[in-house]
Enzyme design. Structure first.
Site, PDB file in Angstrom:
ATOM      1  N   ALA A   1       0.990  -1.376   0.057  1.00 28.01           N
ATOM      2  CA  ALA A   1       0.081   0.092   0.039  1.00 28.01           C
ATOM      3  C   ALA A   1       0.804   1.078   0.034  1.00 28.01           C
ATOM      4  CB  ALA A   1      -0.740   0.061   1.181  1.00 28.01           C
ATOM      5  N   GLY A   2       1.917   1.216   0.575  1.00 30.33           N
ATOM      6  CA  GLY A   2       2.798   2.352   0.881  1.00 30.33           C
ATOM      7  C   GLY A   2       3.402   2.729  -0.591  1.00 30.33           C
ATOM      8  N   LYS A   3       3.897   1.627  -1.148  1.00 32.68           N
ATOM      9  CA  LYS A   3       4.459   1.831  -2.533  1.00 32.68           C
ATOM     10  C   LYS A   3       3.563   2.213  -3.470  1.00 32.68           C
ATOM     11  CE  LYS A   3       8.211  -1.706  -2.523  1.00 32.68           C
ATOM     12  NZ  LYS A   3       8.722  -2.765  -3.437  1.00 32.68           N
TER      13      LYS A   3
ATOM     14  N   LYS B   1      10.038  13.723   0.099  1.00 36.35           N
ATOM     15  CA  LYS B   1      10.753  12.400  -0.051  1.00 36.35           C
ATOM     16  C   LYS B   1      10.547  12.106  -1.649  1.00 36.35           C
ATOM     17  CE  LYS B   1      10.209   7.386   0.846  1.00 36.35           C
ATOM     18  NZ  LYS B   1       9.516   6.380   1.504  1.00 36.35           N
TER      19      LYS B   1
ATOM     20  N   HIS C   1      15.103   6.989  -3.767  1.00 38.53           N
ATOM     21  CA  HIS C   1      15.588   6.406  -4.724  1.00 38.53           C
ATOM     22  C   HIS C   1      14.386   6.026  -5.798  1.00 38.53           C
ATOM     23  CE1 HIS C   1      13.204   4.612  -1.577  1.00 38.53           C
ATOM     24  NE2 HIS C   1      13.554   3.070  -1.918  1.00 38.53           N
TER      25      HIS C   1
ATOM     26  N   ASP D   1      11.389  -3.004  -7.626  1.00 39.65           N
ATOM     27  CA  ASP D   1      11.894  -3.643  -6.442  1.00 39.65           C
ATOM     28  C   ASP D   1      12.882  -2.805  -5.640  1.00 39.65           C
ATOM     29  OD1 ASP D   1      11.835  -5.995  -5.142  1.00 39.65           O
ATOM     30  OD2 ASP D   1      14.016  -6.580  -5.803  1.00 39.65           O
ATOM     31  N   SER D   2      12.547  -2.641  -4.608  1.00 39.80           N
ATOM     32  CA  SER D   2      13.294  -1.782  -3.940  1.00 39.80           C
ATOM     33  C   SER D   2      13.981  -2.304  -2.647  1.00 39.80           C
ATOM     34  CB  SER D   2      12.439  -0.507  -3.444  1.00 39.80           C
ATOM     35  OG  SER D   2      11.849  -0.007  -4.617  1.00 39.80           O
TER      36      SER D   2
ATOM     37  N   GLY E   1       8.571   0.665   5.706  1.00 39.98           N
ATOM     38  CA  GLY E   1       9.721  -0.030   5.668  1.00 39.98           C
ATOM     39  C   GLY E   1      11.010   0.530   6.639  1.00 39.98           C
TER      40      GLY E   1
END
Lengths: 201, 201
Positions: A11-13, A178, A183, A72-73, A156
């Site tokens: 959900a955050g991503k 942010k 990234h 992908d992080s 995270g």
């Protein structure tokens, strides 16, 4: 209207990626996996961020037939030879347990002195089209791992990551701050022209 | 009689090291830290196995005035970029909690396929003399990380380490079998001639 699928369940991503993509690519409707019923668990068997981003985007194309973006992080900690890396979300052995993952990382680094606590938030972002066209790129956001979590934004490892040149952790930045430097912000900013070129034209 | 101190508190390691050294160097009495009252906690702030082994041996010389041997050992897992490495004993954040450390490693590797589960048990062994003479060397024992613990011998990650060429885990080998091939056995076998040369002559 062209549809583009953001292949993430996090959900955050999803919120971050939708924020970054939705308004930037006019004429493209951005869907999340919440909009795709019974989407299967995506594989994450690659050995690199790039491989995993491509695997997720390919799987999304295969299942929906839509152009798909995936990322992908993770956090790559110098003193851990670049780990947790692709295992960031399951570092404690429990997938997606942010407090457990973060507590474990701090425990592992407990005796690591300040001058060896460098780390990078890494994001690989992939775009895969139904015709097989693939693009993937990678960006890194450097900083250090602090000793105690600070801040409640993000998700995270945000509360323990102090970006270089800032005096607030990633979890103490608001979303716009942010996105401008992170990234994921960098990776998706770099992917946007590719999306525009391949889908918007 | 010349005395030599084995600078370790780990009961499993001490038994192994005493077994390897005690009879091999005639005329040298091998002491453990149990024989040294109120020995302070040794530092483990190095960035490599070799640095930590030297730090421990130097500290032992400084505190006791005796020629001292120390080792630093751990498991270096390919899929974790060589970690847990020097953090092996505190991988779960709890120093010396073998079951927690092992369970965490298996959890982190849960999705890692068999052909990417290679690992090495690494041992650096150091000898430091009161006159400042220092020697350090390193040996590795290759194998793979299995999916479930097997065996009750040894300590640490022995139950999940299947050495190359064997069909039993390190924890299913008896002490003599393990000593003959293990990282620590190899390192101390290589250190013995150095001990003999510098102390026995």
């Amino acid at each position: 209207m062209t549809q583009l699928l953001l292949a993430t369940r996090n959900a955050g991503k999803l919120a971050e990626l939708q924020r970054l993509l939705a308004t930037a690519v006019p004429g493209v409707e951005v869907l999340g996996l919440r909009d795709v019923p019974e989407y299967p668990e995506a594989p994450e068997t690659g050995a690199t961020f790039e491989e995993n981003a491509l695997l997720k985007a390919r799987e999304a194309v295969r299942y929906t037939g839509l152009p798909s973006v995936a990322d992908d992080s993770g956090i790559a900690v110098d003193a851990l030879n670049g780990m947790p890396g692709i295992l960031s979300a399951r570092w404690s052995g429990r997938h997606g347990d942010d407090p457990a993952n973060t507590a474990l990382l701090l425990g592992q680094l407990a005796d690591v002195p300040d001058d060896r606590r460098g780390a990078g938030f890494v994001c690989a972002a992939a775009l895969v089209l139904p015709d097989g066209t693939e693009r993937v790129l990678r960006r890194e956001w450097r900083g250090v791992v602090v000793h105690e979590p600070r801040g409640t934004n993000g998700f995270g490892y945000d509360p323990v990551f102090l970006p270089d040149g800032l005096d607030r952790t990633s979890a103490e930045l608001d979303a716009a701050e942010k996105d401008a430097v992170s990234h994921r912000g960098q990776a998706f900013a770099a992917l946007l022209p590719v999306v525009q070129e391949l889908l918007g034209g």
